[in-house]
Write a protein that holds these residues in place. Sequence first.
Motif, PDB file in Angstrom:
ATOM      1  N   ASP A 246      41.904  41.363  34.091  1.00  0.00           N
ATOM      2  CA  ASP A 246      42.489  41.716  35.386  1.00  0.00           C
ATOM      3  C   ASP A 246      43.789  40.935  35.635  1.00  0.00           C
ATOM      4  OD1 ASP A 246      41.839  39.151  36.289  1.00  0.00           O
ATOM      5  OD2 ASP A 246      39.964  39.783  37.205  1.00  0.00           O
ATOM      6  N   GLY A 247      44.435  41.248  36.761  1.00  0.00           N
ATOM      7  CA  GLY A 247      45.737  40.672  37.061  1.00  0.00           C
ATOM      8  C   GLY A 247      45.713  39.174  37.304  1.00  0.00           C
ATOM      9  N   MET A 248      44.658  38.679  37.980  1.00  0.00           N
ATOM     10  CA  MET A 248      44.573  37.246  38.263  1.00  0.00           C
ATOM     11  C   MET A 248      44.398  36.442  36.974  1.00  0.00           C
ATOM     12  SD  MET A 248      45.022  37.167  41.528  1.00  0.00           S
ATOM     13  CE  MET A 248      44.374  35.705  42.336  1.00  0.00           C
ATOM     14  N   THR A 249      43.632  36.989  36.037  1.00  0.00           N
ATOM     15  CA  THR A 249      43.449  36.318  34.748  1.00  0.00           C
ATOM     16  C   THR A 249      44.758  36.298  33.966  1.00  0.00           C
ATOM     17  OG1 THR A 249      41.151  37.073  34.681  1.00  0.00           O
ATOM     18  CG2 THR A 249      42.089  36.244  32.627  1.00  0.00           C
ATOM     19  N   LEU A 250      45.484  37.412  34.017  1.00  0.00           N
ATOM     20  CA  LEU A 250      46.789  37.465  33.359  1.00  0.00           C
ATOM     21  C   LEU A 250      47.738  36.433  33.961  1.00  0.00           C
ATOM     22  CD1 LEU A 250      48.881  38.789  31.449  1.00  0.00           C
ATOM     23  CD2 LEU A 250      49.358  40.434  33.288  1.00  0.00           C
TER      24      LEU A 250
ATOM     25  N   ILE B  73      54.903  39.588  40.614  1.00  0.00           N
ATOM     26  CA  ILE B  73      54.559  40.140  41.924  1.00  0.00           C
ATOM     27  C   ILE B  73      53.231  40.868  41.782  1.00  0.00           C
ATOM     28  CG2 ILE B  73      55.217  41.749  43.763  1.00  0.00           C
ATOM     29  CD1 ILE B  73      58.154  41.233  42.979  1.00  0.00           C
ATOM     30  N   MET B  74      52.229  40.458  42.545  1.00  0.00           N
ATOM     31  CA  MET B  74      50.900  41.078  42.474  1.00  0.00           C
ATOM     32  C   MET B  74      50.821  42.246  43.459  1.00  0.00           C
ATOM     33  SD  MET B  74      49.613  39.153  40.163  1.00  0.00           S
ATOM     34  CE  MET B  74      47.902  39.723  40.152  1.00  0.00           C
ATOM     35  N   MET B  75      49.973  43.230  43.135  1.00  0.00           N
ATOM     36  CA  MET B  75      49.764  44.371  44.034  1.00  0.00           C
ATOM     37  C   MET B  75      48.298  44.807  43.953  1.00  0.00           C
ATOM     38  SD  MET B  75      51.849  47.264  41.878  1.00  0.00           S
ATOM     39  CE  MET B  75      51.534  47.523  40.127  1.00  0.00           C
ATOM     40  N   SER B  76      47.762  45.288  45.086  1.00  0.00           N
ATOM     41  CA  SER B  76      46.368  45.720  45.097  1.00  0.00           C
ATOM     42  C   SER B  76      46.071  46.549  46.335  1.00  0.00           C
ATOM     43  CB  SER B  76      45.433  44.511  45.061  1.00  0.00           C
ATOM     44  OG  SER B  76      44.082  44.925  45.120  1.00  0.00           O
ATOM     45  N   ALA B  77      45.132  47.476  46.157  1.00  0.00           N
ATOM     46  CA  ALA B  77      44.652  48.280  47.293  1.00  0.00           C
ATOM     47  C   ALA B  77      43.501  47.590  47.984  1.00  0.00           C
ATOM     48  CB  ALA B  77      44.214  49.664  46.801  1.00  0.00           C
ATOM     49  N   TYR B  78      42.999  46.486  47.392  1.00  0.00           N
ATOM     50  CA  TYR B  78      41.825  45.791  47.925  1.00  0.00           C
ATOM     51  C   TYR B  78      42.179  44.386  48.381  1.00  0.00           C
ATOM     52  CZ  TYR B  78      39.967  49.478  44.965  1.00  0.00           C
ATOM     53  OH  TYR B  78      39.725  50.695  44.365  1.00  0.00           O
ATOM     54  N   GLY B  79      43.433  44.200  48.679  1.00  0.00           N
ATOM     55  CA  GLY B  79      43.917  42.849  48.946  1.00  0.00           C
ATOM     56  C   GLY B  79      43.464  42.275  50.268  1.00  0.00           C
TER      57      GLY B  79
ATOM     58  N   ILE C 279      44.125  38.427  52.707  1.00  0.00           N
ATOM     59  CA  ILE C 279      45.042  37.289  52.845  1.00  0.00           C
ATOM     60  C   ILE C 279      44.675  36.193  51.855  1.00  0.00           C
ATOM     61  CG2 ILE C 279      45.780  35.433  54.399  1.00  0.00           C
ATOM     62  CD1 ILE C 279      45.501  37.417  56.710  1.00  0.00           C
ATOM     63  N   GLU C 280      43.356  35.982  51.670  1.00  0.00           N
ATOM     64  CA  GLU C 280      42.897  34.945  50.751  1.00  0.00           C
ATOM     65  C   GLU C 280      43.361  35.230  49.320  1.00  0.00           C
ATOM     66  OE1 GLU C 280      41.017  36.443  52.979  1.00  0.00           O
ATOM     67  OE2 GLU C 280      40.585  34.810  54.375  1.00  0.00           O
ATOM     68  N   THR C 281      43.275  36.506  48.915  1.00  0.00           N
ATOM     69  CA  THR C 281      43.714  36.878  47.570  1.00  0.00           C
ATOM     70  C   THR C 281      45.210  36.625  47.396  1.00  0.00           C
ATOM     71  OG1 THR C 281      42.045  38.621  47.562  1.00  0.00           O
ATOM     72  CG2 THR C 281      43.729  38.718  45.852  1.00  0.00           C
ATOM     73  N   ALA C 282      45.974  36.994  48.414  1.00  0.00           N
ATOM     74  CA  ALA C 282      47.420  36.800  48.348  1.00  0.00           C
ATOM     75  C   ALA C 282      47.772  35.312  48.238  1.00  0.00           C
ATOM     76  CB  ALA C 282      48.088  37.403  49.584  1.00  0.00           C
ATOM     77  N   VAL C 283      47.108  34.487  49.051  1.00  0.00           N
ATOM     78  CA  VAL C 283      47.367  33.052  49.028  1.00  0.00           C
ATOM     79  C   VAL C 283      47.006  32.464  47.666  1.00  0.00           C
ATOM     80  CG1 VAL C 283      46.648  30.819  49.977  1.00  0.00           C
ATOM     81  CG2 VAL C 283      47.126  32.733  51.514  1.00  0.00           C
ATOM     82  N   THR C 284      45.852  32.884  47.124  1.00  0.00           N
ATOM     83  CA  THR C 284      45.418  32.398  45.814  1.00  0.00           C
ATOM     84  C   THR C 284      46.429  32.760  44.733  1.00  0.00           C
ATOM     85  OG1 THR C 284      43.086  32.603  46.446  1.00  0.00           O
ATOM     86  CG2 THR C 284      43.575  32.477  44.094  1.00  0.00           C
ATOM     87  N   ALA C 285      46.894  34.006  44.767  1.00  0.00           N
ATOM     88  CA  ALA C 285      47.859  34.464  43.766  1.00  0.00           C
ATOM     89  C   ALA C 285      49.151  33.661  43.828  1.00  0.00           C
ATOM     90  CB  ALA C 285      48.159  35.948  43.967  1.00  0.00           C
ATOM     91  N   MET C 286      49.619  33.380  45.027  1.00  0.00           N
ATOM     92  CA  MET C 286      50.873  32.645  45.170  1.00  0.00           C
ATOM     93  C   MET C 286      50.705  31.169  44.788  1.00  0.00           C
ATOM     94  SD  MET C 286      52.419  34.569  48.537  1.00  0.00           S
ATOM     95  CE  MET C 286      54.053  33.868  48.436  1.00  0.00           C
ATOM     96  N   LYS C 287      49.516  30.618  45.027  1.00  0.00           N
ATOM     97  CA  LYS C 287      49.243  29.256  44.578  1.00  0.00           C
ATOM     98  C   LYS C 287      49.228  29.169  43.058  1.00  0.00           C
ATOM     99  CE  LYS C 287      46.669  27.268  48.471  1.00  0.00           C
ATOM    100  NZ  LYS C 287      45.345  26.751  48.925  1.00  0.00           N
ATOM    101  N   MET C 288      48.829  30.270  42.422  1.00  0.00           N
ATOM    102  CA  MET C 288      48.769  30.302  40.959  1.00  0.00           C
ATOM    103  C   MET C 288      50.128  30.572  40.326  1.00  0.00           C
ATOM    104  SD  MET C 288      45.169  32.374  40.499  1.00  0.00           S
ATOM    105  CE  MET C 288      45.392  32.601  38.741  1.00  0.00           C
ATOM    106  N   GLY C 289      51.121  30.834  41.151  1.00  0.00           N
ATOM    107  CA  GLY C 289      52.465  31.001  40.609  1.00  0.00           C
ATOM    108  C   GLY C 289      53.118  32.339  40.865  1.00  0.00           C
ATOM    109  N   ALA C 290      52.419  33.282  41.539  1.00  0.00           N
ATOM    110  CA  ALA C 290      53.036  34.573  41.858  1.00  0.00           C
ATOM    111  C   ALA C 290      54.131  34.379  42.905  1.00  0.00           C
ATOM    112  CB  ALA C 290      51.986  35.553  42.369  1.00  0.00           C
TER     113      ALA C 290
END
Length: 464
Positions: A61-65, A79-85, A87-98
């Motif tokens: 999946d995208g987070m693993t990538l 830049i991450m994208m999702s239909a199931y997003g 706020i927590e997912t967005a914050v996590t992704a940006m903390k990981m470097g997105a």
Amino acid sequence: MNQKRILVVDDEENLRHMMKIILSREGYQVYEAADGENALSMIRSTPMDLILCDVRMPRMDGMTLLETIAPKNYRPIVIMMSAYGTIETAVTAMKMGAYDYVSKPFQSDEVLLTIKKAFEHQSLKDENEQLRKQLTETRSGVDLMIGDSPPMRRLRALIERVSQYDSTVLITGESGTGKELAAREIHLRSPRRDNSFVPINCAALPESLLESELFGFKKGAFTDARADKKGLLEEANGGTLFLDEIGDLPISIQVKLLRFLQDGKIRRLGETTEREVNVRIITATNQDLKKAVDEKRFRNDLFFRLNVIQIHLPPLRERREDIPSLVDHFARRFSKKYEKPAIRIEPEVYDLFMSYPWKGNIRELENVVERVILLSEGETLSAANLPEDLFPAENRWGEFMKDAATLREAKRKLEREMIQQALLRTGGDKRKASESLGITLRALQYKIKEYQIGKMTGEGGENG
């Protein structure tokens, strides 16, 4: 114009196709991948500038990538994208470097604007990094770090290692070897590089003034103390304080410096309260501090506190193979400073510079090159451009003769020296040099080849 490469990673083929059309119209070079594993394989073979990546996909999946590529030295914008997003997912992704996160469904203008901002942000980061590198080179020990001799390779490796830690460093070496440049280099490679580097020469100030400069004072502490003043230790808070000529620090101030090194606190003159200060201390000296300790001029306990790591800077005579690189560096710098054309340096100039003892080390070499560049005319620097007083034979006699083990070796050294001096006086004219030496031109040419003296000016005839 270089096309930006964008990789669209999504298991929905229709979305990938749509994004390819939209992005291609904007001038981007677009690649597609159906999942994280496919994307990872593609990234390894083709560097991408930006990845537009779905969160939920089969296999990887995208987070693993994102997690997989985040630690790499080369990292594209993500830049991450999702239909199931959420706020927590967005914050996590940006903390990981997105860089950002967009929710499906989205308008094409929304994605294009996000991508445009991402590239502008990256461009600004790259520009700032370039400016930082230029500033670091301007302020750091670039003069000191030039050269590929064994002593310089060891010095660079040691500076790189010690810069990452907060331990005290004692830099030793003769005058002109670049002790302050080495201290700056350590600071600028350290985690403290964004804070102040504050230098002070302990031999340049009287004891009473030195104490107030280091520790500061309270208003009214003495006659001229008309306002509170921070000392240099406080000015360097978070950064590095460089104490040059530490061997000249008075005993009374040695006691106060030792106390600071023990508990990290200072007290301004006239105050009763202590202040915590977070400073790395780097010191330098051209003296033998162990001898100073034996003679009771320097405290033994302070010496051990300062001498956690010792870095010795070799004199220029012990790294002669670096002289041509240093000469080239200084020549470029001063040609630019004085708006002179780029200058070509003849081989005999390097020979003369390499045979000179350089008792003033890098500082003396720098001053000589500046003087020669400033006074030079034309685009070539030959022996004729060098004033004779720069290389008086009497200053070099003991230096070049001291290593002669036999009479034969001494004779060879003397012959080589006399030939170099003759070529210097005649501006590289071999016929005139041979006449002044009382030998034939052919004999001189043979000696030049035998002693591997650099190729002189002139290619043919009597000067060739």
